[in-house]
Write an enzyme that holds these catalytic residues in place. Structure first.
Site, PDB file in Angstrom:
ATOM      1  N   LYS A  56       4.481  -5.420  -6.436  1.00  0.00           N
ATOM      2  CA  LYS A  56       3.770  -4.272  -7.006  1.00  0.00           C
ATOM      3  C   LYS A  56       3.615  -3.197  -5.943  1.00  0.00           C
ATOM      4  CE  LYS A  56      -0.504  -2.892  -7.384  1.00  0.00           C
ATOM      5  NZ  LYS A  56      -0.300  -1.440  -7.473  1.00  0.00           N
ATOM      6  N   PRO A  57       4.292  -2.043  -6.142  1.00  0.00           N
ATOM      7  CA  PRO A  57       4.072  -0.938  -5.192  1.00  0.00           C
ATOM      8  C   PRO A  57       2.706  -0.309  -5.446  1.00  0.00           C
ATOM      9  CG  PRO A  57       5.875  -0.436  -6.746  1.00  0.00           C
ATOM     10  CD  PRO A  57       5.213  -1.686  -7.225  1.00  0.00           C
ATOM     11  N   SER A  58       2.254   0.518  -4.507  1.00  0.00           N
ATOM     12  CA  SER A  58       1.033   1.281  -4.757  1.00  0.00           C
ATOM     13  C   SER A  58       1.275   2.227  -5.928  1.00  0.00           C
ATOM     14  CB  SER A  58       0.670   2.086  -3.512  1.00  0.00           C
ATOM     15  OG  SER A  58      -0.294   3.069  -3.861  1.00  0.00           O
TER      16      SER A  58
ATOM     17  N   GLU B 210     -13.000   2.292   9.384  1.00  0.00           N
ATOM     18  CA  GLU B 210     -11.642   2.827   9.383  1.00  0.00           C
ATOM     19  C   GLU B 210     -11.650   4.215   8.736  1.00  0.00           C
ATOM     20  OE1 GLU B 210      -8.817   0.865   6.676  1.00  0.00           O
ATOM     21  OE2 GLU B 210      -7.392   0.768   8.327  1.00  0.00           O
TER      22      GLU B 210
ATOM     23  N   GLU C   8      -2.755  -8.701   5.043  1.00  0.00           N
ATOM     24  CA  GLU C   8      -2.649  -7.727   6.146  1.00  0.00           C
ATOM     25  C   GLU C   8      -3.563  -6.573   5.768  1.00  0.00           C
ATOM     26  OE1 GLU C   8      -1.096  -8.241   8.805  1.00  0.00           O
ATOM     27  OE2 GLU C   8       0.333  -9.815   8.325  1.00  0.00           O
TER      28      GLU C   8
ATOM     29  N   CYS D  65      -2.470   1.372   9.950  1.00  0.00           N
ATOM     30  CA  CYS D  65      -3.478   0.339  10.181  1.00  0.00           C
ATOM     31  C   CYS D  65      -3.641   0.001  11.662  1.00  0.00           C
ATOM     32  CB  CYS D  65      -3.134  -0.902   9.386  1.00  0.00           C
ATOM     33  SG  CYS D  65      -1.428  -1.369   9.614  1.00  0.00           S
TER      34      CYS D  65
ATOM     35  N   SER E 129      -6.368  -2.655   1.762  1.00  0.00           N
ATOM     36  CA  SER E 129      -7.703  -2.510   2.336  1.00  0.00           C
ATOM     37  C   SER E 129      -8.477  -3.839   2.285  1.00  0.00           C
ATOM     38  CB  SER E 129      -8.470  -1.442   1.561  1.00  0.00           C
ATOM     39  OG  SER E 129      -8.560  -1.843   0.219  1.00  0.00           O
TER      40      SER E 129
ATOM     41  N   PRO F  13       0.816  -1.223   0.000  1.00  0.00           N
ATOM     42  CA  PRO F  13       0.000   0.000   0.000  1.00  0.00           C
ATOM     43  C   PRO F  13       0.851   1.274   0.000  1.00  0.00           C
ATOM     44  CG  PRO F  13       0.261  -0.752   2.253  1.00  0.00           C
ATOM     45  CD  PRO F  13       1.102  -1.652   1.383  1.00  0.00           C
TER      46      PRO F  13
END
Ligand code: NAD
Length: 494
Positions: free
Chosen positions: A189-191, A395, A263, A297, A242, A164
């Site tokens: 894969k990055p955000s 959240e 996670e 988180c 998410s 994320p």
């Protein structure tokens, strides 16, 4: 209202951008498509760069490279892998200032948060290096006459890692280090919003890794992330993100029955009893509720305080929150709260505050957007929040702490457990028996007592319920990224 600090200084001049390409099979590769995603400085709204939208073919090429690298990599000894991971930690430390500035510029992170992220990144490589060598199975034994059992722990294979934007480098490192330590190869894969630190990381450490062992494909979750999740040659997909993305990943992974490691989000209750040290609890929430602008988180975001001390605690918390230095991370190392990561996220957080107020909450301090450029939301405390409202259960992921009251211990436990999440929680009390007994009744993967958000790479991190399953950090992560094999040897003499 807190004063907002702004500046014309920039933390990331165009000349210091990383290579804006995928990293596949040991080198940066020009993207196949001209389509790009804008990467923005959230303190100003200015575009910093554009990165490639990876394609399904590019993911397939990266997975093929990771598969080709696997046989040699999995045969390396724990010592070989540990030596390499120590080298990665050293390189991260050597380039710490550069990585930290990128993280601040792209994520809006105050220097103190970005520096902490980089230090944590180096440390998880060090921890995983040591763990690789200490990660032994039970010895051989005989459980059937004339047969010896050997238990082997093997890498899983190629892992797809999806991370994320809230800790772009750190959450990636939490995956990369144990995945490599356990002998796997990976495609990460990055955000799409925060890919810059991971591309810089590959510039910094790429030459240490055999080609194909670690690959990075930038782009959208719905394309790159989805392909990693469904790819038949990927043995596990590990996502930090998410709940919605977790559901999409688990669904896409279903056909190939690959393992899934999730996670996901959190809504950590902070349960404060009347016997607690209220000043310490208010200081603890200042740190744990607003670290990384509350985009965390495990943030201590939902206070449940005993009704007899609610007024006093809220006053102390408001005093703490009123003292924050809010601003552009480029405006000084003492900035404590930066902007939210994007326009979209800013809109969601402002809407969540408005909904809370419409549902009866009182703004004790803060209460909404800050005028001017960038995605700043004032550090906010909402009191009088009612159970069952959105503010008490969803959240928010911004610099917003809600305060609810309870009257009995049983009620506190029931209400702490009543969100769909189960990532973390804290209990504040000076009653020793309660401090030991109550954590067992809380449905969360981490329960802190008289502290909140105190983490160490040696201990596991992960959730229950809607917060996902699988564990990051510690030896448990190496366990998750490996598989158990039993070899039964017949040694009967005829
Ligand atoms: P997100 O779910 O929007 O994105 C996370 C990653 O998933 C991104 O790389 C995104 O591109 C990818 N993705 C999105 N849709 C996908 C799909 N259909 N298939 C595959 N990949 C997909 O999350 P975010 O907004 O970047 O991060 C914030 C969320 O992450 C919060 O809910 C937060 O609580 C959670 N988080 C959890 C932890 C933890 O340790 N439990 C840590 C940090 C963040």
């Amino acid at each position: 209202m807190n004063q907002i600090r702004r500046t014309d200084e920039t933390l990331l001049p165009a000349g210091e951008l990383p290579t804006l390409q995928h990293y596949i099979d040991g080198a940066f590769r020009a993207p196949a498509s001209d389509e790009t995603v804008a990467v923005v400085n959230p303190a100003t709204g200015d575009e910093l760069a554009r990165v490639a939208r990876g394609t399904v073919d590019e993911v397939d090429t990266a997975v093929a490279a990771a598969s080709a690298a696997l046989p040699a990599w999995r045969e390396t000894t724990p010592k070989d892998r540990a030596d390499l991971l120590f080298h990665i930690a050293e390189r991260v430390e050597k380039h710490a200032a550069e990585l930290s500035r990128i993280e601040s510029a792209n994520g809006g992170k105050p220097a103190m948060v970005a520096d902490d992220d980089v230090a944590g990144t180096a440390d998880i490589f060090r921890f995983s290096a040591g763990a690789a060598r200490a990660f032994t199975e039970q010895g051989a034994g005989d459980y059937v006459a004339d047969h010896t059992s050997i238990i082997l722990r093997e890498p899983l294979g190629v892992i797809g890692a999806i991370v994320p934007w809230n800790y772009p480098l750190l959450m990636a490192a939490w995956k990369i280090a144990p995945i490599l330590a356990a002998g796997n190869t990976l495609v990460l894969k990055p955000s799409e919003q925060t890919p810059l630190s991971m591309l810089k990381f590959m510039e910094i450490v790429g030459d240490l890794l055999p080609a194909g062992v670690m690959n990075v494909v930038t782009g959208r979750g719905s394309v790159v992330g989805n392909r990693l999740s469904e790819h038949p040659d990927v043995a596990m997909v590990a996502l930090t993100g998410s709940v919605g993305s977790g559901q999409a990943v688990a669904t896409a992974a279903g056909d190939s029955l690959k393992r899934v490691h999730l996670e996901l989000g959190g809504k950590a209750p902070v349960v404060i009893f009347s016997d607690a040290d209220l000043a310490a609890a208010a200081e603890g929430v200042r740190e744990a509720g607003y670290w990384n602008s509350g985009q965390e988180c495990g943030a201590g975001t939902r206070v449940l305080v005993h009704e007899s001390v609610a007024e006093e605690f809220t006053k102390l918390l408001v005093e703490q929150v009123s003292s924050f230095i809010v601003g552009d991370p480029a405006a000084g190392e003492d900035v404590e709260i930066g902007p939210l990561v994007s326009q979209g996220h800013f809109d969601r957080v402002v809407a969540a505050i408005d909904t809370a107020v419409a549902e009866g909450a009182t703004v004790a301090v803060g209460g909404g957007a800050v005028e001017g450029a960038g995605y700043f939301v004032a550090p906010t405390v909402l009191s009088g929040v009612q159970p069952g409202t959105a503010a008490a259960s969803e959240e928010i992921f911004g610099p917003v702490v809600t305060v609810e009251t309870f009257s009995t211990e049983d009620e506190a436990v029931r209400r702490a457990n009543e969100t769909p999440y189960g990532l973390s929680a804290s209990i504040w009390t000076t009653d020793a028996a309660r401090a030991i007994d109550l954590p067992r009744k809380i449905d969360a993967g981490t329960v802190w007592v008289n502290c909140h958000l105190v983490l160490a790479n040696d201990v596991p991190w992960g959730g229950f319920k809607g917060s996902g399953y699988g564990r990051d950090l510690s030896l448990y992560a190496l366990q998750d990224y490996s598989r158990t094999k039993h070899v039964q040897i017949n040694h009967a003499r005829k």
